[in-house]
Design a protein around this motif. Structure first.
Motif, PDB file in Angstrom:
ATOM      1  N   LYS A 112      54.691   8.473 -54.111  1.00  0.00           N
ATOM      2  CA  LYS A 112      56.146   8.566 -54.037  1.00  0.00           C
ATOM      3  C   LYS A 112      56.547   9.238 -52.715  1.00  0.00           C
ATOM      4  N   LEU A 116      58.838   7.298 -50.016  1.00  0.00           N
ATOM      5  CA  LEU A 116      60.151   7.821 -49.631  1.00  0.00           C
ATOM      6  C   LEU A 116      60.148   8.308 -48.185  1.00  0.00           C
ATOM      7  N   LYS A 117      58.959   8.214 -47.529  1.00  0.00           N
ATOM      8  CA  LYS A 117      58.806   8.657 -46.134  1.00  0.00           C
ATOM      9  C   LYS A 117      59.302  10.082 -45.936  1.00  0.00           C
ATOM     10  N   LEU A 118      58.908  10.990 -46.833  1.00  0.00           N
ATOM     11  CA  LEU A 118      59.301  12.392 -46.717  1.00  0.00           C
ATOM     12  C   LEU A 118      58.436  13.087 -45.667  1.00  0.00           C
ATOM     13  N   GLU A 123      63.324  17.646 -50.453  1.00  0.00           N
ATOM     14  CA  GLU A 123      62.673  16.687 -51.351  1.00  0.00           C
ATOM     15  C   GLU A 123      61.168  16.805 -51.278  1.00  0.00           C
TER      16      GLU A 123
END
Lengths: 152, 152
Positions: A112, A116-118, A123
């Protein structure tokens, strides 16, 4: 864990253990159905990551373990000798399957995180702290199971 | 595992256990140094994924566990009573740290999988089968440690 925490007779503990694991199994199956449905509706491919491989193995082994446990310890029940030989293996594979479920959760969080390219930010911190909490949870459960059984 | 597999006296087993874990600790530290150097040279940021968080915790706990083990079981050694009370905790946290190392390896594989943008194909299969092999390895080690000790 029911054997260590539920007050009452061994029979009651066994029933709680059985029912809780049955609910967990159903929840797992509903979860996997939801994943496939989601992939199908968003035209994604199924079962290509390590997360999915480990997750699918976990739920299959969990189902097998539950059936084996049900038939040998509950109904129609194996002989006493066979039961006492089987019990430590049931506990060991219970721990293995639990460990695999934790592995699935952690790899799922990683997945995830990358989908979501965190990078840094709130986040990302939420995902990572969730991962650490799952780890602490796993260690506590492991400790409870491996501690010597208390007196009833 | 040395206590189950190395033939010889308990003292020899202890020495093998100590030396192998020391080598593992050094290898871990070199590995982490290499990661930071690589990030530095490619202008990447450090320590933002769950993989890195769990990995760093693992190596720190491993170092602490090694030091604690060295001072209590090897030199200057705790009293016999304290040693026997400490031993099960040393084994339990050994298992926990091992479990965390496996978790680090699996999340690392997931990370590589997504960085390389793999889907299906040979590379993806290699990553996933490596993950499954690590899992099987973890289960075997867990089994060896939890099995009752043999007679010397």
């Amino acid at each position: 864990m029911a054997y260590k925490t539920v007050p009452g007779t061994r029979k009651a503990q066994k029933l709680v253990h059985l029912i809780l694991h049955f609910i967990a199994l159903l929840a797992g199956i509903v979860g996997i159905y939801a994943v496939f449905k989601y992939h199908h509706e968003t035209f994604n491919i199924d079962m290509y990551t390590l997360h999915s491989w480990i997750g699918m193995s976990t739920i299959c082994l969990f189902g097998l373990q539950w059936l084996l446990g049900f038939f040998s310890f509950c109904y129609p029940k194996a002989e006493t000798g066979a039961r006492s030989r089987l019990a430590p293996w049931h506990v060991f594979f219970g721990l293995v399957i639990f460990f695999m479920a934790i592995l699935t959760a952690e790899t799922g969080l990683m997945e995830k995180f990358h989908f979501l390219k965190l990078h840094r930010g709130q986040e990302a911190l939420i995902v990572n702290f969730t991962g650490l909490l799952i780890l602490v949870f796993a260690v506590s459960v492991g400790l409870t199971v491996l501690l010597p059984r208390g007196y009833n």
